[in-house]
Every structure is written in structure tokens, then in C-alpha cells.
Design an enzyme around this catalytic site. Structure first.
Site, PDB file in Angstrom:
ATOM      1  N   HIS A 161      81.343   7.207  81.539  1.00  0.00           N
ATOM      2  CA  HIS A 161      81.720   8.000  82.777  1.00  0.00           C
ATOM      3  C   HIS A 161      80.483   8.445  83.416  1.00  0.00           C
ATOM      4  O   HIS A 161      80.490   8.531  84.825  1.00  0.00           O
ATOM      5  CB  HIS A 161      82.724   9.136  82.453  1.00  0.00           C
ATOM      6  CG  HIS A 161      84.216   8.753  82.093  1.00  0.00           C
ATOM      7  ND1 HIS A 161      84.501   7.996  81.265  1.00  0.00           N
ATOM      8  CD2 HIS A 161      85.108   9.009  82.816  1.00  0.00           C
ATOM      9  CE1 HIS A 161      85.754   7.841  81.062  1.00  0.00           C
ATOM     10  NE2 HIS A 161      86.241   8.464  82.025  1.00  0.00           N
ATOM     11  N   HIS A 210      82.278  13.901  74.343  1.00  0.00           N
ATOM     12  CA  HIS A 210      80.806  13.308  74.378  1.00  0.00           C
ATOM     13  C   HIS A 210      80.033  14.373  73.814  1.00  0.00           C
ATOM     14  O   HIS A 210      80.141  15.474  74.124  1.00  0.00           O
ATOM     15  CB  HIS A 210      80.417  12.922  75.693  1.00  0.00           C
ATOM     16  CG  HIS A 210      80.814  11.409  76.050  1.00  0.00           C
ATOM     17  ND1 HIS A 210      80.295  10.182  75.430  1.00  0.00           N
ATOM     18  CD2 HIS A 210      81.734  10.855  76.949  1.00  0.00           C
ATOM     19  CE1 HIS A 210      80.840   9.142  75.843  1.00  0.00           C
ATOM     20  NE2 HIS A 210      81.579   9.326  76.803  1.00  0.00           N
TER      21      HIS A 210
END
Length: 246
Positions: A161, A210
Site C-alpha cells: 500500500h 505492517h
């Protein structure tokens, strides 16, 4: 991480001195080339530290910063903020980025800039391929320190992303900036692209999907890729292979 920041600071001081000695027309190209090299260097340094396990303390500290100290399953802030972060993170997802790219490519084709359209499409498609190759190569597990606030299915490093939002938004921001002569408008467009990229990356950390170094690495390699493809476009434009900005 402190050593990396020190090296980057030294590099930018050297760049400032160099920019004072070149012609104005060359400054933007030189700056883009320098930042792309710095981005690649930063990614390599982060990847090396991650592989050796040197970033664990940093990753854990930053990840827990976004969590309730009494309950690590509870992100900081009111309940609605978690929903907002999910909306922000969607801005870096493949469906949204593909839609943005397709709309821009369609606009370029309709306005007669066929080669520019192909360059944008190749830049984004190449970024997606590179992101997947890096994920498979490093094969880093997702964070297990806190519960994930949304489903994830791929490897963790680098953040896809963060990387792809940098590729798409920086490429499109630079493309729009080419059409403007007012420096304030150029800065606004590039600043907006950077802001969108940063929001997406921060949302990934907030949602616990993440590690912070995944996001930093994604930003670095994504910005580097966007700038390299931008320099290629400028080179092709100089040779008459890509249409000049209108």
C-alpha cells in the site's frame, strides 16, 4: 535508523551545494535523479537492517505508540477513527489505484497524449510487479505484536500500500505539475501527492497490519520507482518520443 538519518542529512547538504552551481533548467532533473538515488539507498539500508533483525525494537516501539497501553488490541482514539483509517488505507489498495490510473490513462488517450498514457500505465504496472517480487523475496511475516484491524493475505515487507500509493500519486502529481507554470500550483500538487502517500502508510501502521519499517521501505522504493520512471519520461520527451506538456 539514526545512522541512516545521518547519512541522508549529509547527502542533502551536498545536494544543496551542488544545486547552487548548476543552471536553473537542470535543477529539477538533478534533484529528481538525486532523490531517486537516495530513495534506493534508503530502501537498501532499511532492508539490510530488517534482515539482520536490527529494527525490531524500533518497530515494536512505534507500533505500540498507536495502541492503548492497557490493551494492545485497542487502537488509540475514538471508535470512529478506526473506520476512518480503513477508509484511508483503501486509497492505497489495488482497486482504487487501478481505477485512478485507468481514468488518467483514458484522459491522456482522449487528449492525444498516447505515449504519455503508455508511460503512466507501464510505471504503475511495473510498480505492482516490483512490489510483489520484493514481498516474495523478503517473505517477512506480518506483525504479531497487536491484532490486525483488517484482513491481510500477503507478505509484510515492503508495504505494498505504501509503495504503490507512492508510485501512483507521485507519478500523477508530477504529471499534473508539468501542465502548470505557477510554482505554487506545482508545489500544491506534489504536496498533495505526498500527503496522500503518507496518510496511506500511517494507516497501515495504525491498523497493525505492517511494521513501521515495512512502510518506510515502501515509501522509499515507491518514490524511487516513480522518480526513475519520471526521469525516463523526461529523457524520451527530449528525444521526441513522448509528448511535451501542454
Amino acid at each position: 535508523m539514526q545512522l541512516l538519518l545521518g547519512r541522508l542529512a549529509d547527502a542533502f547538504r551536498q545536494l544543496a551545494g551542488l544545486l547552487r552551481r548548476v543552471r536553473p533548467a537542470e535543477k529539477s532533473t538533478l534533484l529528481a535523479a538525486f532523490v531517486s538515488a537516495i530513495s534506493v539507498f534508503a530502501f537498501v539500508e532499511i532492508a539490510d537492517d530488517v534482515t539482520e533483525g536490527d529494527t525490531l525494537a524500533f518497530d515494536q516501539k512505534v507500533l505500540l505508540f498507536f495502541r492503548n497501553p492497557a490493551d494492545h488490541s485497542d487502537p488509540l482514539g475514538p471508535p470512529w477513527l478506526e473506520g476512518v483509517m480503513r477508509d484511508f488505507t483503501a486509497l492505497g489498495g489495488i482497486p482504487v489505484l487501478t481505477t485512478f490510473t485507468a481514468l488518467v490513462v483514458g484522459f491522456l488517450l482522449l487528449s492525444g497524449r498516447r505515449r504519455s498514457a503508455w508511460m503512466v500505465a507501464v510505471s504503475v504496472l511495473g510498480g505492482i510487479i516490483l512490489s510483489n517480487l520484493l514481498k516474495w523475496g523478503f517473505d517477512r511475516p506480518r506483525p504479531d505484536l497487536v491484532p490486525h484491524a483488517m484482513a491481510v493475505y500477503s507478505q509484510s515487507f515492503p508495504s505494498g500500500h505504501a509503495m504503490l500509493s507512492a508510485v501512483v500519486y507521485l507519478t500523477l502529481g508530477a504529471l499534473l505539475a508539468r501542465t502548470e507554470s505557477d510554482i505554487r500550483v506545482k508545489v500544491y500538487l506534489l504536496g498533495a501527492a505526498c500527503l496522500l502517500t503518507m496518510i496511506v502508510g500511517i494507516s497501515r501502521i495504525y491498523l497493525g497490519v505492517h511494521w513501521p519499517t515495512d512502510v518506510l521501505a515502501g515509501w522509499a522504493v515507491g518514490a524511487g520507482w516513480a522518480l526513475v520512471t519520471w526521469l525516463v519520461m523526461l529523457w524520451l520527451q527530449g528525444r521526441g518520443k513522448v509528448e511535451a506538456a501542454h
